[in-house]
Scaffold this motif. Sequence first.
Motif, PDB file in Angstrom:
ATOM      1  N   LEU A  21       0.850  -1.173   0.000  1.00 34.54           N
ATOM      2  CA  LEU A  21       0.000   0.000   0.000  1.00 34.54           C
ATOM      3  C   LEU A  21       0.890   1.227   0.000  1.00 34.54           C
ATOM      4  N   LEU A  22       0.349   2.338  -0.496  1.00 33.10           N
ATOM      5  CA  LEU A  22       1.081   3.573  -0.311  1.00 33.10           C
ATOM      6  C   LEU A  22       1.155   3.809   1.195  1.00 33.10           C
ATOM      7  N   GLY A  23       2.323   4.094   1.683  1.00 31.54           N
ATOM      8  CA  GLY A  23       2.561   4.126   3.102  1.00 31.54           C
ATOM      9  C   GLY A  23       3.383   2.933   3.530  1.00 31.54           C
ATOM     10  N   SER A  24       3.544   1.974   2.605  1.00 31.47           N
ATOM     11  CA  SER A  24       4.353   0.789   2.869  1.00 31.47           C
ATOM     12  C   SER A  24       5.489   0.764   1.853  1.00 31.47           C
ATOM     13  N   VAL A  25       5.509  -0.229   0.976  1.00 30.83           N
ATOM     14  CA  VAL A  25       6.617  -0.336   0.018  1.00 30.83           C
ATOM     15  C   VAL A  25       6.638   0.836  -0.959  1.00 30.83           C
ATOM     16  N   SER A  26       5.484   1.162  -1.533  1.00 33.21           N
ATOM     17  CA  SER A  26       5.451   2.249  -2.513  1.00 33.21           C
ATOM     18  C   SER A  26       5.904   3.560  -1.902  1.00 33.21           C
ATOM     19  N   GLN A  27       5.421   3.867  -0.712  1.00 38.61           N
ATOM     20  CA  GLN A  27       5.811   5.122  -0.095  1.00 38.61           C
ATOM     21  C   GLN A  27       7.294   5.112   0.280  1.00 38.61           C
ATOM     22  N   ALA A  28       7.798   3.964   0.702  1.00 40.44           N
ATOM     23  CA  ALA A  28       9.226   3.876   1.006  1.00 40.44           C
ATOM     24  C   ALA A  28      10.055   4.218  -0.230  1.00 40.44           C
ATOM     25  N   LEU A  29       9.616   3.745  -1.386  1.00 42.31           N
ATOM     26  CA  LEU A  29      10.335   4.052  -2.622  1.00 42.31           C
ATOM     27  C   LEU A  29      10.205   5.526  -2.983  1.00 42.31           C
ATOM     28  N   LEU A  30       9.021   6.099  -2.794  1.00 44.13           N
ATOM     29  CA  LEU A  30       8.863   7.515  -3.082  1.00 44.13           C
ATOM     30  C   LEU A  30       9.781   8.363  -2.208  1.00 44.13           C
ATOM     31  N   HIS A  31      10.072   7.895  -1.019  1.00 45.30           N
ATOM     32  CA  HIS A  31      10.963   8.618  -0.122  1.00 45.30           C
ATOM     33  C   HIS A  31      12.431   8.344  -0.408  1.00 45.30           C
TER      34      HIS A  31
END
Length: 295
Positions: free
Chosen positions: A269-279
């Motif tokens: 979910l965004l906030g998990s793997v996807s958000q980690a990559l965005l950061h």
Amino acid sequence: MSGLVIVGVDGSASSLAAVEAAAREARLRTAALEVVHAFLWPAPHAPLGPSPLGPPEGGMRNMVERLVAEAVERAGAAAPEVEVSHVVVTGEPLTVLEAQSRAAELVVVGSRGMGGFVGLMVGSTAVHLATHARSPVLVVRETARLDGPVVVGVDGSPAGDEAVEFAFQEAELRGTTLVALHAWTTWNAPLPAPPDPSEPYANPAEALGQEEERLLSEALAGHQKRHPDVVVEHKVVHGPTREALIEASRTAQLMVVGARGRGGFTGLLLGSVSQALLHHAHCPVAVVRGAAARR
């Protein structure tokens, strides 16, 4: 010329880097590029033009015109053959770009910003769009490199299938290798059938790895048939997903992930793997939502 790529701009250095990346994406797709600035008008009686006491080039209207003109000029320099238009839309930036995404093949934004996109940081506009946009969203974190492979996170889920297809298309357009990466741990790997039914938990350690290899091959098979010219490197990693993808991003020109997943990407979910990559990714990140999620 067919198709449309949209880029959100606010005058920040991050958004200008996004403009250059969007122009290159439009050129690859033989698509048009539209530069979008969302503008929240001030109080009803506030002057939009220059102040009587200030320089004639002052005022909010002139500021907006200058930043949009700079973005259009930057796009033209990056991809002179691309048809570039621009629009200033009254409204809150998140809402405007989400609406614009309905007609786009791709929406591109920078990871940080200012001005019309106040507080444009990972965790606000970029994450919001990746969660709600009707098209794939490309978030430009750093200066995009023009070499290296396209990397896609594969988990074998129906929700992640569109991300895999998008990654194949990007690799084909860019003329580069596609690295299909699947990460797994003993906590999220599906157990294969035991060799001896009388010992249901007696799977040899290598059986789990073989099952993950099979899952990855099956997830790629149909896409490889549709894109036979794309060279694909299968990469199965025994370890945490986030760390594996962030490390792979160091040498990639693009990272592609789905917005939700399962298996090797349990709870993606965004906030998990996807958000980690965005950061933390070292290259631009494309987040692709499945058709069911877009509906």
